[in-house]
Enzyme design. Structure first.
Site, PDB file in Angstrom:
ATOM      1  N   CYS A 229       6.589  10.490  -2.749  1.00 57.39           N
ATOM      2  CA  CYS A 229       5.630  11.177  -3.606  1.00 57.39           C
ATOM      3  C   CYS A 229       6.291  11.522  -4.935  1.00 57.39           C
ATOM      4  CB  CYS A 229       5.158  12.454  -2.917  1.00 57.39           C
ATOM      5  SG  CYS A 229       4.117  13.445  -3.973  1.00 57.39           S
TER       6      CYS A 229
ATOM      7  N   ARG B 168       0.831  -1.210   0.000  1.00 64.65           N
ATOM      8  CA  ARG B 168       0.000   0.000   0.000  1.00 64.65           C
ATOM      9  C   ARG B 168       0.867   1.263   0.000  1.00 64.65           C
ATOM     10  NH1 ARG B 168      -1.023   4.865   2.357  1.00 64.65           N
ATOM     11  NH2 ARG B 168      -0.420   3.935   4.359  1.00 64.65           N
ATOM     12  N   ASP B 169       1.530   1.527   1.098  1.00 69.38           N
ATOM     13  CA  ASP B 169       2.272   2.789   1.222  1.00 69.38           C
ATOM     14  C   ASP B 169       3.460   2.834   0.265  1.00 69.38           C
ATOM     15  OD1 ASP B 169       2.624   5.303   2.242  1.00 69.38           O
ATOM     16  OD2 ASP B 169       3.465   4.680   4.157  1.00 69.38           O
TER      17      ASP B 169
ATOM     18  N   ASN C 236       9.526   4.595   2.230  1.00 71.10           N
ATOM     19  CA  ASN C 236       9.362   4.055   3.578  1.00 71.10           C
ATOM     20  C   ASN C 236      10.639   3.378   4.044  1.00 71.10           C
ATOM     21  OD1 ASN C 236       6.232   3.858   4.491  1.00 71.10           O
ATOM     22  ND2 ASN C 236       6.414   3.848   2.262  1.00 71.10           N
TER      23      ASN C 236
ATOM     24  N   HIS D   5       6.390   4.493  12.534  1.00 74.48           N
ATOM     25  CA  HIS D   5       6.343   4.375  11.073  1.00 74.48           C
ATOM     26  C   HIS D   5       7.289   5.432  10.502  1.00 74.48           C
ATOM     27  CE1 HIS D   5       3.851   3.769   7.270  1.00 74.48           C
ATOM     28  NE2 HIS D   5       4.402   4.943   7.015  1.00 74.48           N
TER      29      HIS D   5
ATOM     30  N   HIS E 104       9.981   7.093   7.719  1.00 74.87           N
ATOM     31  CA  HIS E 104      10.340   7.136   6.309  1.00 74.87           C
ATOM     32  C   HIS E 104      11.833   7.386   6.198  1.00 74.87           C
ATOM     33  CE1 HIS E 104       6.469   7.132   3.938  1.00 74.87           C
ATOM     34  NE2 HIS E 104       6.055   7.057   5.188  1.00 74.87           N
TER      35      HIS E 104
END
Lengths: 295, 295
Positions: free
Chosen positions: B243, B18-19, B252, B210, B212
């Protein structure tokens, strides 16, 4: 200690011009090496390992050590030094007017033999002699111990052996000892435990850590050593280094990222972040081993 | 705690499908997404964020969420979930038979508005409703709080605001809350202090982190959070993400390196190192944003 660390400043020992450029297979013009050192000086680095006095037969990249040392712009308060493998190297370094040299030996017999072509016992004797001659001439000696966190040939290494060597080096007069993770085998537990254990036994010499890249874990390793009380960290601008003949060999911990980590933590290094990033980018332009940058 | 950590196991929450894939500008064929999830399952991942139910107008890459969820090989003991932005997303996720969903909101008003087109107050109301409906249907809710360690628009964020949101989410019923460092702005001090402070106030919900990428500092950040007592870590195999429209946006934290860090520390993740490296390499073959891998 990570939080509420009460640490205002750490010391960064810049090894890029030597450990970073040394394995480059294409000879880098002397004036470009000089330019790199000058940029590191301008960025605020206080301690720079400029070159080595290893015989050019073994390290052709450093064949211009005299010219580089003669050509760099020396700033007051900055220590410039060179790696020396033996007494002959010390003589050459002193002829160039250096007031500090760096020695190296390994905890691993196999790696020491491969790297220096002698036993670790003989290396200790050599460094003892180097310290004697250096002391008489007012030259300070910094000493690396390589493969402390693991050896690519022998595997896991005994921290006790690293301690024995560190205590000998201190006894001989080395004022600072840097524990090397030569091929990026450390992890945060060993990067905490081994430096802490050795640091507690040293009575005079200061202890530094010298990590190599492993996909970014080098920063976790530096952080673990910081947590263990270490305040001196080796880095190479641009993250260069490694071995052109060993697939997967990793570059040095990238100075600019290390500086940024500490700066974000509110800890001063005396180094300007923008300028050290620029010096790192410049160092990378000198490299043909750039693939190692992404590992 | 880095040494003598007495921690036998940590939990890795895999967000790669997903991410990691979400910002990819070229549509990745459904069967390849399925293959990635299957490889992650085979590698031993126990919790996998498979897709999202955000409207394809906003995230076209995830337009095949139903097909992906229908196509993956589901292994007993593994939790598969999807990100949902609202109640509509929850309905769709439940139609696909999911027993866990993930919500997201930001500490930053500006980022929340940009990302979700609503205020943080409205996001909280939405997540409260989601939790109500989910609870009635036996669906568990995991909740992200984004930009906890800094916002690319607003800069430094108040840890108190993150705490307020976390306590609300816990009250609504979210069983796990993950603190997101959306653009890699954390440092080991904030990565220690903020999760520790919030974890001490939570009475029921579990806390995850979480991170990055930021040149490798993400591993130091994970280590600092581990030191602060966190035992749940998010990662994306292959380190994908970021992005496509924001230069310098980071992927990530790379799962395989995180797994290797813990394994080297003697801490089990339940994930096979060789297989997660292979899954990571496979994920990278799906990416056209690979440049973010080297930042």
């Amino acid at each position: 200690m990570i939080a509420n660390h009460n640490c205002k400043e750490v010391s960064i020992f810049e090894v890029g011009p030597r450990d970073g450029l040394q394995p480059e297979p294409v000879f880098i013009p002397t004036e470009k090496k000089i330019e790199l050192v000058n940029r590191l000086t301008d960025a605020g680095c206080k301690r720079i390992e400029v070159t080595s006095f290893v015989h050019p037969r073994w390290v052709p990249q450093m064949a211009d050590s005299k010219e580089v040392l003669a050509g760099i712009r020396k700033k007051e308060g900055v220590t410039y030094n060179a790696l020396i493998p033996n007494l002959k190297g010390l003589e050459l370094a002193m002829e160039c007017g250096l007031k500090e040299v760096v020695t190296i030996m390994s905890t691993s017999e196999s790696h020491n033999k491969k790297n220096l072509n002698m036993s670790t016992g003989d290396s200790l004797k050599e460094i003892e002699q180097i310290n004697k001659v250096a002391a008489k001439n007012g030259v300070k000696v910094r000493s690396y111990i390589a493969t402390v966190f693991g050896c690519p040939i022998e595997g896991e290494m005994s921290p006790q052996r690293a301690l024995e060597i560190a205590l000998k080096l201190e006894e001989y007069g080395s004022y600072e000892i840097s524990l090397g993770d030569t091929t990026g085998m450390a992890n945060p537990v060993s990067a905490y435990e081994i430096p802490k254990m050795i640091n507690e036994k040293l009575t005079g010499a200061k202890l530094a850590v010298h990590y190599h890249k492993y996909h970014g874990l080098e920063f976790a390793n530096n952080l673990a050593s910081f947590e263990a009380g270490i305040r001196i960290f080796d880095g190479a601008a641009g993250g260069l280094g490694g071995c052109p003949y060993a697939p997967g060999a990793k570059g040095n911990c990238q100075t600019e990222i290390l500086v940024e980590m500490f700066q974000r933590m509110g800890i001063e290094t005396g180094i300007d972040l923008k300028q050290i990033y620029e010096a790192g980018e410049y160092a990378q332009t000198l490299s043909t081993l750039l693939h190692s940058r992404c590992v």
